[in-house]
Design a protein around this motif. Structure first.
Motif, PDB file in Angstrom:
ATOM      1  N   ALA A 169     -17.729  -8.530 -19.207  1.00 51.22           N
ATOM      2  CA  ALA A 169     -18.503  -9.776 -19.258  1.00 51.22           C
ATOM      3  C   ALA A 169     -17.608 -10.973 -18.943  1.00 51.22           C
ATOM      4  O   ALA A 169     -18.022 -11.909 -18.252  1.00 51.22           O
ATOM      5  CB  ALA A 169     -19.138  -9.944 -20.642  1.00 51.22           C
ATOM      6  N   ALA A 172     -17.064 -11.021 -15.205  1.00 53.38           N
ATOM      7  CA  ALA A 172     -18.275 -11.463 -14.507  1.00 53.38           C
ATOM      8  C   ALA A 172     -18.462 -12.969 -14.680  1.00 53.38           C
ATOM      9  O   ALA A 172     -18.669 -13.706 -13.712  1.00 53.38           O
ATOM     10  CB  ALA A 172     -19.494 -10.704 -15.030  1.00 53.38           C
ATOM     11  N   LYS A 175     -16.512 -15.568 -12.691  1.00 51.47           N
ATOM     12  CA  LYS A 175     -16.856 -15.765 -11.286  1.00 51.47           C
ATOM     13  C   LYS A 175     -18.195 -16.468 -11.098  1.00 51.47           C
ATOM     14  O   LYS A 175     -18.411 -17.145 -10.107  1.00 51.47           O
ATOM     15  CB  LYS A 175     -16.905 -14.409 -10.551  1.00 51.47           C
ATOM     16  CG  LYS A 175     -15.589 -13.709 -10.468  1.00 51.47           C
ATOM     17  CD  LYS A 175     -14.583 -14.492  -9.640  1.00 51.47           C
ATOM     18  CE  LYS A 175     -13.195 -13.975  -9.946  1.00 51.47           C
ATOM     19  NZ  LYS A 175     -12.132 -14.599  -9.200  1.00 51.47           N
ATOM     20  N   ASP A 176     -19.136 -16.235 -12.011  1.00 51.37           N
ATOM     21  CA  ASP A 176     -20.484 -16.734 -11.763  1.00 51.37           C
ATOM     22  C   ASP A 176     -21.259 -16.815 -13.090  1.00 51.37           C
ATOM     23  O   ASP A 176     -21.808 -15.826 -13.562  1.00 51.37           O
ATOM     24  CB  ASP A 176     -21.179 -15.783 -10.768  1.00 51.37           C
ATOM     25  CG  ASP A 176     -22.523 -16.310 -10.286  1.00 51.37           C
ATOM     26  OD1 ASP A 176     -23.087 -17.209 -10.944  1.00 51.37           O
ATOM     27  OD2 ASP A 176     -23.009 -15.814  -9.255  1.00 51.37           O
ATOM     28  N   GLU A 178     -24.068 -18.357 -13.822  1.00 52.33           N
ATOM     29  CA  GLU A 178     -25.514 -18.250 -13.765  1.00 52.33           C
ATOM     30  C   GLU A 178     -25.960 -16.797 -13.660  1.00 52.33           C
ATOM     31  O   GLU A 178     -26.828 -16.339 -14.407  1.00 52.33           O
ATOM     32  CB  GLU A 178     -26.001 -19.036 -12.561  1.00 52.33           C
ATOM     33  CG  GLU A 178     -27.259 -19.777 -12.830  1.00 52.33           C
ATOM     34  CD  GLU A 178     -27.639 -20.621 -11.648  1.00 52.33           C
ATOM     35  OE1 GLU A 178     -27.570 -21.844 -11.787  1.00 52.33           O
ATOM     36  OE2 GLU A 178     -27.981 -20.060 -10.590  1.00 52.33           O
ATOM     37  N   THR A 179     -25.337 -16.054 -12.727  1.00 54.95           N
ATOM     38  CA  THR A 179     -25.725 -14.664 -12.561  1.00 54.95           C
ATOM     39  C   THR A 179     -25.362 -13.860 -13.810  1.00 54.95           C
ATOM     40  O   THR A 179     -26.090 -12.946 -14.195  1.00 54.95           O
ATOM     41  CB  THR A 179     -25.080 -14.083 -11.292  1.00 54.95           C
ATOM     42  OG1 THR A 179     -25.326 -14.976 -10.217  1.00 54.95           O
ATOM     43  CG2 THR A 179     -25.650 -12.730 -10.959  1.00 54.95           C
ATOM     44  N   SER A 180     -24.270 -14.226 -14.464  1.00 56.85           N
ATOM     45  CA  SER A 180     -23.914 -13.547 -15.716  1.00 56.85           C
ATOM     46  C   SER A 180     -25.009 -13.748 -16.759  1.00 56.85           C
ATOM     47  O   SER A 180     -25.372 -12.823 -17.480  1.00 56.85           O
ATOM     48  CB  SER A 180     -22.591 -14.078 -16.262  1.00 56.85           C
ATOM     49  OG  SER A 180     -21.573 -13.880 -15.321  1.00 56.85           O
ATOM     50  N   GLN A 181     -25.543 -14.964 -16.810  1.00 56.87           N
ATOM     51  CA  GLN A 181     -26.651 -15.220 -17.747  1.00 56.87           C
ATOM     52  C   GLN A 181     -27.853 -14.345 -17.416  1.00 56.87           C
ATOM     53  O   GLN A 181     -28.552 -13.876 -18.305  1.00 56.87           O
ATOM     54  CB  GLN A 181     -27.067 -16.683 -17.682  1.00 56.87           C
ATOM     55  CG  GLN A 181     -26.143 -17.609 -18.440  1.00 56.87           C
ATOM     56  CD  GLN A 181     -26.595 -19.042 -18.282  1.00 56.87           C
ATOM     57  OE1 GLN A 181     -26.513 -19.604 -17.192  1.00 56.87           O
ATOM     58  NE2 GLN A 181     -27.079 -19.627 -19.355  1.00 56.87           N
ATOM     59  N   LEU A 182     -28.081 -14.132 -16.108  1.00 63.65           N
ATOM     60  CA  LEU A 182     -29.197 -13.280 -15.698  1.00 63.65           C
ATOM     61  C   LEU A 182     -29.017 -11.842 -16.173  1.00 63.65           C
ATOM     62  O   LEU A 182     -29.968 -11.081 -16.253  1.00 63.65           O
ATOM     63  CB  LEU A 182     -29.342 -13.280 -14.173  1.00 63.65           C
ATOM     64  CG  LEU A 182     -29.925 -14.538 -13.545  1.00 63.65           C
ATOM     65  CD1 LEU A 182     -29.971 -14.388 -12.038  1.00 63.65           C
ATOM     66  CD2 LEU A 182     -31.324 -14.797 -14.090  1.00 63.65           C
ATOM     67  N   MET A 183     -27.764 -11.463 -16.433  1.00 61.32           N
ATOM     68  CA  MET A 183     -27.490 -10.112 -16.921  1.00 61.32           C
ATOM     69  C   MET A 183     -27.630 -10.051 -18.445  1.00 61.32           C
ATOM     70  O   MET A 183     -27.450  -9.003 -19.048  1.00 61.32           O
ATOM     71  CB  MET A 183     -26.067  -9.674 -16.540  1.00 61.32           C
ATOM     72  CG  MET A 183     -25.750  -9.775 -15.063  1.00 61.32           C
ATOM     73  SD  MET A 183     -26.734  -8.660 -14.077  1.00 61.32           S
ATOM     74  CE  MET A 183     -27.584  -9.813 -13.016  1.00 61.32           C
ATOM     75  N   GLY A 184     -27.868 -11.204 -19.061  1.00 58.84           N
ATOM     76  CA  GLY A 184     -27.992 -11.238 -20.519  1.00 58.84           C
ATOM     77  C   GLY A 184     -26.674 -11.560 -21.217  1.00 58.84           C
ATOM     78  O   GLY A 184     -26.577 -11.466 -22.442  1.00 58.84           O
ATOM     79  N   ILE A 185     -25.665 -11.923 -20.445  1.00 57.66           N
ATOM     80  CA  ILE A 185     -24.369 -12.268 -21.051  1.00 57.66           C
ATOM     81  C   ILE A 185     -24.472 -13.656 -21.674  1.00 57.66           C
ATOM     82  O   ILE A 185     -24.982 -14.582 -21.050  1.00 57.66           O
ATOM     83  CB  ILE A 185     -23.257 -12.232 -19.980  1.00 57.66           C
ATOM     84  CG1 ILE A 185     -23.044 -10.799 -19.494  1.00 57.66           C
ATOM     85  CG2 ILE A 185     -21.951 -12.828 -20.524  1.00 57.66           C
ATOM     86  CD1 ILE A 185     -22.151 -10.684 -18.274  1.00 57.66           C
ATOM     87  N   LYS A 186     -23.994 -13.776 -22.924  1.00 58.40           N
ATOM     88  CA  LYS A 186     -23.975 -15.083 -23.573  1.00 58.40           C
ATOM     89  C   LYS A 186     -22.693 -15.800 -23.172  1.00 58.40           C
ATOM     90  O   LYS A 186     -21.600 -15.469 -23.639  1.00 58.40           O
ATOM     91  CB  LYS A 186     -24.030 -14.940 -25.096  1.00 58.40           C
ATOM     92  CG  LYS A 186     -25.365 -14.454 -25.630  1.00 58.40           C
ATOM     93  CD  LYS A 186     -25.442 -14.800 -27.120  1.00 58.40           C
ATOM     94  CE  LYS A 186     -26.692 -14.249 -27.761  1.00 58.40           C
ATOM     95  NZ  LYS A 186     -26.597 -12.786 -28.030  1.00 58.40           N
TER      96      LYS A 186
END
Ligand SMILES: Nc1ncnc2c1ncn2[C@@H]1O[C@H](COP(=O)(O)OP(=O)(O)O)[C@@H](O)[C@H]1O
Ligand SMILES: [Mg+2]
Lengths: 300, 238
Positions: A169, A172, A175-176, A178-186
């Motif tokens: 996490a 990820a 690097k990004d 927004e996309t990390s948030q899309l994966m559910g990463i806080k």
């Protein structure tokens, strides 16, 4: 043998202080990696860790003081991020930098207030402060332990980042967002984790560093902090191996200046500190991203 | 038929600029719904507000009847909405396998079944599972972005212009995958500028113009509509 015992202490001191710079440098490089922020307060966190040790050891045994130093330092690092940086997540990067400078002054002035401006005697930590002989040269045990401990901690850190879920996490998110948030990463948890790791390593670094340097003042974090930052940039900011290599190079080189000083007829020891910065300018001239730095790729 | 997703009066503003002006639509379970429209119509803003990346300035977003409008992206993703973002946005310096694992970040159960299923859908990803995602071709990255979204076992998959910037033959492949996912019962909300392909694939379609929905119908109806033909299918790219 005579030659060795005359010069070896400089090399040992270089490797040792290099390890201590590395432990601080990782905090700079990891925070930069995720927030693109130069955390100017990091050197002061390191100083605060030293002060906590001074006061803790005055009132409790060492086996309690050491863990306390680590826990409280980590807590302060965590709180600094939550209070001074998190509310500025959407703000321009410059605002966050200024906030970091503010925290740096705040910590220094708090330390000034608490210590009354007097240098505080750092306690002798049993075992690691003892004198040992290395190839006939006498030095503190901490000098010998530091590089090994540093390398072990860095290996553990790299394993954490490469092999665990939170490490994935972190990679990820760095690097990004927004996309990390899309994966559910806080994102906020990942950022907190970064500050926790950085402060932990700074606390360990401070235990080792001050065991060699006997006293703590409110501004004592500035120079090692600056050199660790230089080491991080030198190695390629954002890169953990880079910070490690950069820190050892700077630690060793500045002690080589002291070694050379024995052999030249004029005094060059004053250039010890300037040397790190000269080295930085040279490397950035030839490789602007630092030794291990990646080329900044534009996100599409 | 039950709606997985119901959007009512959704608005999105950036500062004073209204990018989405109170639109309503629904996505029935097991269907492909498409939102087509020109550049700047507000399609991405719609998807990004559904998943919480931008806070809607008004309206409601119901997932199986539950309000999502003020939740964070992590909460919304956990509830079962996923977005394949515009421009793919794979994690370039993570391996293909790691990208898939990040996609399943919120899951704590065993992933092997889903991985096998994804590799079955996208054999290229299996061959390259150890490779850094940044070294994949554009089409492969799009496949990875879709597979990564599937790994969360979503209730609904939203895709933002999955055909953008891909060669015609690769675009065919992307739409083939969308149809295959739908055959397997997945619910899909597809945003496209490639109206021709999108209308042929979708059960329901909505046309978006400067922040509002101006036309709606089945994919077939809209693809035969004279106004749609003139505006979006005139110089169809496929
Ligand atoms: N982050 C943003 N800040 C300000 N304006 C934006 C932002 N994102 C999109 N817009 C504006 O909102 C409108 C709709 O954009 P978008 O939703 O990206 O449209 P589409 O995806 O249909 O091309 C455009 O006018 C665009 O310039
Ligand atoms: Mg768009």
């Amino acid at each position: 043998m005579d030659w060795l015992s005359r010069n070896l202490p400089y090399l040992l001191a270089g490797i040792s202080v290099g390890g201590q710079y590395a432990l601080i440098a990782i905090g700079y490089t990891m925070v930069y990696g995720i927030l693109r922020l130069i955390n100017f307060a990091h050197g002061d966190i390191f100083m605060v860790a030293g002060l906590i040790m001074v006061y803790a050891s005055a009132s409790m045994p060492m086996y309690l003081s050491i863990p306390l130093v680590i826990v409280v330092t980590v807590l302060i690092g965590f709180l600094v991020e939550r209070v001074a940086y998190k509310p500025l997540r959407q703000a321009p990067r410059m605002s966050v930098m200024i906030s970091a400078i503010g925290v740096s002054y705040l910590l220094q002035n708090l330390a000034l207030y608490i210590t009354g401006g007097l240098a505080q005697q750092y306690p002798q930590i049993p075992w690691i402060s003892d004198q040992v002989l290395v190839f006939g040269a006498s030095t503190k045990r901490v000098t010998v332990i530091t590089p090994f401990l540093t390398v072990v901690l860095v290996i553990l850190l790299v394993l954490l980042i490469k092999k665990t879920k939170i490490g994935m996490a972190m990679r990820a998110a760095s690097k990004d967002f927004e996309t990390s948030q899309l994966m559910g990463i806080k994102i906020n948890s990942v950022i907190s984790m970064t500050f926790i790791i950085g402060s932990f390593l700074a606390a360990v670094g401070s235990l080792l560093f001050f065991s060699n340097y006997t006293s703590v003042t409110p501004t004592v974090g500035t120079l090692p902090g600056l050199k660790a930052f230089v080491a991080a940039v030198f190695g390629g900011i954002g890169s953990i191996p880079g910070a490690l290599v950069g820190a050892f190079i700077i630690g060793i080189c500045e002690n080589l200046v002291m070694l050379l000083n024995q052999y030249v007829s004029f005094d060059i020891s004053n250039f010890k500190d300037a040397f790190a910065f000269a080295l930085l300018i040279i490397i950035l001239f030839f490789k602007p991203t630092g030794l291990f730095g990646e080329k900044q790729t534009d996100k599409v | 038929m039950s709606n997985i997703l119901e959007i009512k009066d959704l608005s999105v503003s950036y500062g004073g600029i209204k990018a989405v002006k109170g639109i309503s639509f629904e996505v029935p379970k097991g269907e492909v719904v498409t939102l087509i429209g020109a550049n700047g119509a507000g399609k991405s803003s719609t998807l990004r507000s559904i998943v919480g990346l931008v806070k809607p300035s008004g309206g409601s977003i119901l997932l199986n009847g539950e309000e999502m409008a003020q939740k964070t992206p992590e909460q919304i993703v956990a509830k079962g909405i996923t977005l394949v973002p515009e421009g793919r946005r794979v994690f370039a310096d993570l391996t293909v396998l790691e990208n898939l694992k990040v996609g399943a970040y919120l899951r704590k159960d065993d992933l092997s079944e889903d991985l096998a299923w994804c590799y079955d859908l996208f054999p290229r990803l299996k061959e390259r599972h150890w490779q850094l995602a940044g070294t994949l071709s554009g089409g492969e990255q799009q496949m990875l972005a879709i597979a990564r979204a599937l790994m969360s076992r979503p209730e609904i998959i939203m895709m933002d212009e999955p055909s953008l910037g891909l060669a015609p033959i690769v675009v065919q492949g992307v739409f083939e995958i969308i149809r295959e996912l739908n055959r397997q019962g997945k619910t899909i909300l597809l945003v496209e500028q490639n109206a021709n392909m999108a209308l042929r694939t979708a059960h329901h379609a909505y046309v978006m113009e400067v922040g509002s929905i101006t036309m709606t119908g089945t994919g077939k109806e809209l693809s035969e509509d004279e106004a749609v033909k003139a505006a979006y299918l005139g110089k169809a790219r496929n």
